[in-house]
Design an enzyme around this catalytic site. Structure first.
Site, PDB file in Angstrom:
ATOM      1  N   GLY A   7      47.233  26.781  77.959  1.00  0.00           N
ATOM      2  CA  GLY A   7      46.230  27.833  77.870  1.00  0.00           C
ATOM      3  C   GLY A   7      45.833  28.279  79.258  1.00  0.00           C
ATOM      4  N   GLY A   8      44.962  29.257  79.333  1.00  0.00           N
ATOM      5  CA  GLY A   8      44.492  29.775  80.615  1.00  0.00           C
ATOM      6  C   GLY A   8      43.503  28.834  81.284  1.00  0.00           C
ATOM      7  N   ASP A  10      40.177  27.146  82.646  1.00  0.00           N
ATOM      8  CA  ASP A  10      38.827  26.920  82.106  1.00  0.00           C
ATOM      9  C   ASP A  10      38.702  27.323  80.644  1.00  0.00           C
ATOM     10  OD1 ASP A  10      37.767  25.821  84.463  1.00  0.00           O
ATOM     11  OD2 ASP A  10      37.548  27.827  85.320  1.00  0.00           O
ATOM     12  N   ASN A  11      39.709  26.973  79.853  1.00  0.00           N
ATOM     13  CA  ASN A  11      39.729  27.297  78.426  1.00  0.00           C
ATOM     14  C   ASN A  11      39.500  26.079  77.547  1.00  0.00           C
ATOM     15  OD1 ASN A  11      39.883  29.746  77.073  1.00  0.00           O
ATOM     16  ND2 ASN A  11      41.922  30.190  77.846  1.00  0.00           N
ATOM     17  N   GLY A  12      39.218  24.915  78.154  1.00  0.00           N
ATOM     18  CA  GLY A  12      38.952  23.719  77.367  1.00  0.00           C
ATOM     19  C   GLY A  12      40.156  22.828  77.147  1.00  0.00           C
ATOM     20  N   LYS A  13      41.231  23.046  77.902  1.00  0.00           N
ATOM     21  CA  LYS A  13      42.445  22.237  77.721  1.00  0.00           C
ATOM     22  C   LYS A  13      42.182  20.758  77.978  1.00  0.00           C
ATOM     23  CE  LYS A  13      44.792  24.369  80.838  1.00  0.00           C
ATOM     24  NZ  LYS A  13      43.908  25.388  81.372  1.00  0.00           N
ATOM     25  N   HIS A  55      36.037  16.266  86.306  1.00  0.00           N
ATOM     26  CA  HIS A  55      36.902  15.521  85.392  1.00  0.00           C
ATOM     27  C   HIS A  55      36.539  14.030  85.385  1.00  0.00           C
ATOM     28  CE1 HIS A  55      40.208  18.423  84.251  1.00  0.00           C
ATOM     29  NE2 HIS A  55      39.457  19.125  85.058  1.00  0.00           N
ATOM     30  N   GLU A  68      46.455   8.049  90.400  1.00  0.00           N
ATOM     31  CA  GLU A  68      46.526   9.273  91.193  1.00  0.00           C
ATOM     32  C   GLU A  68      47.893   9.355  91.857  1.00  0.00           C
ATOM     33  OE1 GLU A  68      43.229   9.553  93.877  1.00  0.00           O
ATOM     34  OE2 GLU A  68      41.766   9.266  92.293  1.00  0.00           O
ATOM     35  N   GLU A  93      47.548  15.048  83.640  1.00  0.00           N
ATOM     36  CA  GLU A  93      46.689  16.185  84.009  1.00  0.00           C
ATOM     37  C   GLU A  93      47.057  16.605  85.426  1.00  0.00           C
ATOM     38  OE1 GLU A  93      43.736  18.930  83.538  1.00  0.00           O
ATOM     39  OE2 GLU A  93      43.738  17.340  82.069  1.00  0.00           O
TER      40      GLU A  93
END
Length: 185
Positions: A7-8, A10-13, A55, A68, A93
């Site tokens: 998704g784009g 800041d779309n809640g992914k 996050h 990391e 992520e």
């Protein structure tokens, strides 16, 4: 199960992916699951530091072990993070930052990394009970870019297609609403 979340910006992914991991690993450690969070972003400026902090705060009570690593993720020894016989549930992520980490190492530009990243992801998937992978939608702007960006987008498209092909579930978040592209809810 392998799930790809796209998704784009800041779309809640991330939230969707984190919730999915919680559903796939009920009761966390006490339920026999080790939740692993593979953070691929290298903090390069204040904006990325703020994003990372956001996050971290959101995950603080979710029993994640954070790894990391912005490149060579296929070298991660998942077994070394697990508690005894627990099943590993991995959240990656995200693919855009992993691709940047592989392509732009120091002052070097390494253009053909999609096959390596796909192989690395397959290695991780092969040792995890469930893997949830976050990617991004950056292909619909119609802008003509310079050689580096065009190469990045080409490699990014190859990786997304390969992961979607191996995934049991693909979800696109549009305005925060999950749309199932492949698989079922």
């Amino acid at each position: 199960m392998v799930a790809l979340i796209t998704g784009g910006n800041d779309n809640g992914k991330s939230e969707y992916a984190e919730d999915l991991v919680l559903k796939l690993s009920p009761f966390g450690e006490s339920g026999g699951y080790t939740r692993l969070y593979l953070a691929t972003m290298s903090a390069r400026d204040d904006e990325s530091l703020k994003r990372i902090e956001k996050h971290i705060l959101r995950r603080k009570d979710m029993e994640y072990i954070t790894i990391e690593k912005s490149c060579d993720v296929g070298t991660i020894d998942i077994e070394s993070y697990k508690e005894s016989d627990n099943k590993a549930v991995l959240l990656v992520e995200d693919i855009p930052n992993l691709l940047a980490g592989e392509m732009f190492q120091g002052t070097d530009f390494i253009p053909d990394v999609s096959d390596k990243i796909i192989d690395d992801i397959k290695k991780l998937v092969s040792v995890c009970e469930h893997t949830v992978i976050v990617t991004n939608e950056v292909f619909s702007d119609g802008i003509t870019y310079d050689e580096y960006t065009t190469t990045y987008l080409r490699e990014f498209g190859r990786i997304n297609q390969a992961i979607a092909g191996m995934a049991d579930k693909v979800v696109e978040l549009v305005c925060g609403i999950p749309l199932i592209v492949k698989g079922t809810e």
